[in-house]
Scaffold this active site. Structure first.
Site, PDB file in Angstrom:
ATOM      1  N   LYS A  85       5.933   8.503   2.984  1.00  0.00           N
ATOM      2  CA  LYS A  85       4.783   9.462   2.282  1.00  0.00           C
ATOM      3  C   LYS A  85       3.603   9.876   3.045  1.00  0.00           C
ATOM      4  O   LYS A  85       3.314   8.946   3.860  1.00  0.00           O
ATOM      5  CB  LYS A  85       4.475   9.061   0.933  1.00  0.00           C
ATOM      6  CG  LYS A  85       3.358   9.709   0.101  1.00  0.00           C
ATOM      7  CD  LYS A  85       3.028   8.898  -1.218  1.00  0.00           C
ATOM      8  CE  LYS A  85       2.172   9.747  -2.197  1.00  0.00           C
ATOM      9  NZ  LYS A  85       1.819   8.807  -3.510  1.00  0.00           N
TER      10      LYS A  85
ATOM     11  N   SER B 275       2.834  11.452  -7.721  1.00  0.00           N
ATOM     12  CA  SER B 275       2.434  12.177  -6.488  1.00  0.00           C
ATOM     13  C   SER B 275       3.406  11.861  -5.247  1.00  0.00           C
ATOM     14  O   SER B 275       3.735  12.631  -4.419  1.00  0.00           O
ATOM     15  CB  SER B 275       1.282  11.925  -5.994  1.00  0.00           C
ATOM     16  OG  SER B 275       1.014  10.388  -5.588  1.00  0.00           O
TER      17      SER B 275
ATOM     18  N   SER C 251       2.611   6.857  -9.188  1.00  0.00           N
ATOM     19  CA  SER C 251       3.056   7.746  -8.535  1.00  0.00           C
ATOM     20  C   SER C 251       4.355   7.359  -7.680  1.00  0.00           C
ATOM     21  O   SER C 251       4.962   8.305  -6.910  1.00  0.00           O
ATOM     22  CB  SER C 251       2.229   8.046  -7.461  1.00  0.00           C
ATOM     23  OG  SER C 251       1.175   9.137  -8.001  1.00  0.00           O
TER      24      SER C 251
HETATM   25  N1  GLN Z   1      -0.729  10.752 -12.120  1.00  0.00           N
HETATM   26  C1  GLN Z   1      -1.805   9.863 -11.675  1.00  0.00           C
HETATM   27  C2  GLN Z   1      -3.023  10.401 -10.926  1.00  0.00           C
HETATM   28  O1  GLN Z   1      -3.037  11.654 -10.861  1.00  0.00           O
HETATM   29  C3  GLN Z   1      -0.953   9.268 -10.444  1.00  0.00           C
HETATM   30  C4  GLN Z   1      -1.626   8.970  -9.000  1.00  0.00           C
HETATM   31  C5  GLN Z   1      -0.953   7.912  -8.314  1.00  0.00           C
HETATM   32  O2  GLN Z   1      -0.283   7.054  -8.754  1.00  0.00           O
HETATM   33  N2  GLN Z   1      -1.104   8.192  -6.993  1.00  0.00           N
HETATM   34  O3  GLN Z   1      -3.766   9.786 -10.624  1.00  0.00           O
END
Ligand code: GLN
Length: 477
Positions: free
Chosen positions: A48, A123, A147
């Protein structure tokens, strides 16, 4: 059809756009892998783009860092390189990890390999899409509130969020430090275990990382966190938002069906299923977004155009320069969260928001501990079974999910981050052409327990793959 790996990789890449950057010469290198699992020697993997790999981009999918090349390598990546695996490229994501679709990337759109009109989740959507398409056997992502697990569920791959502190965060660009971990997306449960065994452990560069013996659990009882239990927890409150949140957390028919299938599969494997209730989850999403935004506003303060970022051509004074750099560099969601974070941390308001969120967080941890036990003591359950997300991968047209619904849906995943617990999501079935998944949560350092259960499920119901998928990698027997 006898495609080479490089041709196969590129054919998928054109359709899904999982990568922000990859190297042609490295695709050639990955052509013929003949290791014996669990060895990772010779395997290509994806990372990532918020995890540092020397001489690759480190953009966090933000305009702000679009041109940054990393001068160093994250500990988790370095350990994998020492085990013989190598990075082929950097994957797309929601800007700075803030989102649930990867559509909040400022740099690129990533499509779901099962249906190109749908999102890959987020994400870590690029990492999930790359593994699902068979471009790489595994990838690294980060999980702050879901995410890794949610995109893994949307794309039909395994997603592990380790115990907080089990894997060094050195080299992970911080979003919300107390919640997040580097996590793993992989084609099989055994591959996930092999990667976790390599990347875990204390690291002198991250004082919060720890060596801990794997937790052993003898119970064969799995607690089921059902949609009804969540509906009950949310109904306990007042106000329209709680009602709307309950609606958004309710499972779609496809996911509800998969959840029932998973329960049947676990019973068939000899596990006893008992219902569990975690009343503190009523406040999980507000507490998560309060803490995540507060930490984001502090962590992103370094992005000021002085140390990082594209400066404006002209500015009146230093404040004006920072203002212009941030205005041009950050997307709207990132700005929203920084502002929200500074708001909840404002002097005089900390007790009202931030400290209350921390108390809720402690209550959630106690709820889980009651069923799972703690470091030195067992309780009734060896794991908690829960859905990962209320829907399968959503589409971009018409029946997409509103930003509110996407955030309310985080109730299923963000609780593991608030409590610091390990959780693994894995595919269950294909419903209406899209993969479904469930997750198992365990006590701290019980990754092995969760992976054992997931592996038994995989053996009984092998994981599905999208059309035109090919396997290039040695699999464990
Ligand atoms: N949907 C969550 C957020 O927007 C997940 C983010 C994550 O795990 N990086 O914060």
């Amino acid at each position: 059809m006898n495609e080479t790996y490089a041709q196969y990789f590129k054919a998928w890449e054109e359709k899904t756009g999982a990568f922000l950057e990859y190297r042609d010469d490295l695709l050639e290198k990955a052509a013929a892998v003949t290791n014996t699992p669990p060895s990772l020697a010779g395997l290509p993997f994806a990372v990532k783009d918020n995890i540092a790999v020397r001489d690759f981009s480190l953009s966090c999918a933000s305009r702000f860092l679009e041109t940054l090349r990393s001068p160093y390598t994250a500990t988790a990546v370095r350990k994998l390189e020492e085990a013989g695996a190598f990075v082929v490229g950097k994957t797309n994501m929601d800007e700075f990890g803030m989102g649930s679709s990867t559509d909040l990337s400022a740099l690129k759109t990533t499509n779901n390999p099962w249906d190109f009109k749908r999102v890959a989740g987020g994400s870590s959507g690029g990492s999930a899409a790359a593994v699902a398409a068979g471009q790489v056997p595994f990838a690294l992502g980060s999980d702050t509130g879901g995410s890794v697990r949610q995109p893994a569920a949307f794309c039909g791959v395994v997603g592990l969020k380790p115990t907080w502190g089990a894997v060094s965060r050195y080299g992970l660009v911080a979003y919300a430090s107390s919640l997040e971990t580097i996590g793993i997306l992989s084609d099989t449960v055994e591959r996930c275990r092999a990667v976790f065994d390599v990347i875990k452990g204390a690291d002198p560069f991250d004082q919060t990382s720890r060596d801990s013996p794997a937790a052993q659990v003898s119970s064969k009882i799995i607690g089921v966190l059902s949609p009804e239990a969540i509906a009950k927890a949310l109904a306990a409150g007042t106000g329209g938002a709680a009602h709307k949140a309950a609606e958004a957390a309710a499972l779609s028919p496809a996911v509800a069906h998969a959840f029932d299938n998973a329960k049947a599969a676990l019973s068939a494997l000899g596990y006893q299923l008992v219902p569990v209730e975690f009343p503190a989850l009523h406040y999980a999403v507000p507490a998560y977004y309060t803490i995540a935004a507060a930490e984001a506003s502090a962590n992103l303060a370094r992005f000021d155009g002085v140390r990082y970022g594209k400066r404006p051509d002209w500015a009146e004074n230093p404040d004006d320069m920072i203002d212009k750099t941030r205005t041009a560099g950050f997307g709207p969601e990132v700005k929203l969260r920084i502002l929200l974070g500074t708001f909840v941390l404002r002097s005089g308001f900390q007790d009202k928001y931030y400290h209350r969120a921390q108390q809720i967080r402690a209550a959630i941890r106690r709820d889980f501990e009651r069923e799972l036990g703690g470091r030195d003591a067992d309780a009734r359950c060896c794991a908690i079974l829960a859905p990962v997300f209320p829907t399968t991968a959503f589409s971009r047209d018409g029946d997409g999910l509103s930003p509110f619904a996407q955030k309310a849906a985080d109730i299923w995943t963000c609780c593991a981050n608030l409590a610091g617990l390990p959780a693994v999501s894995f595919p269950v079935s294909v419903e209406d052409g899209l993969p479904t998944a469930v997750q198992l949560l365990g006590k701290p350092f019980a990754e092995g327990v969760l992976l054992d259960i997931a592996a038994a499920c995989e053996k009984a119901h092998p994981f599905p793959h999208p059309k035109n998928w090919q396997n290039f990698w040695p699999q464990a027997a």
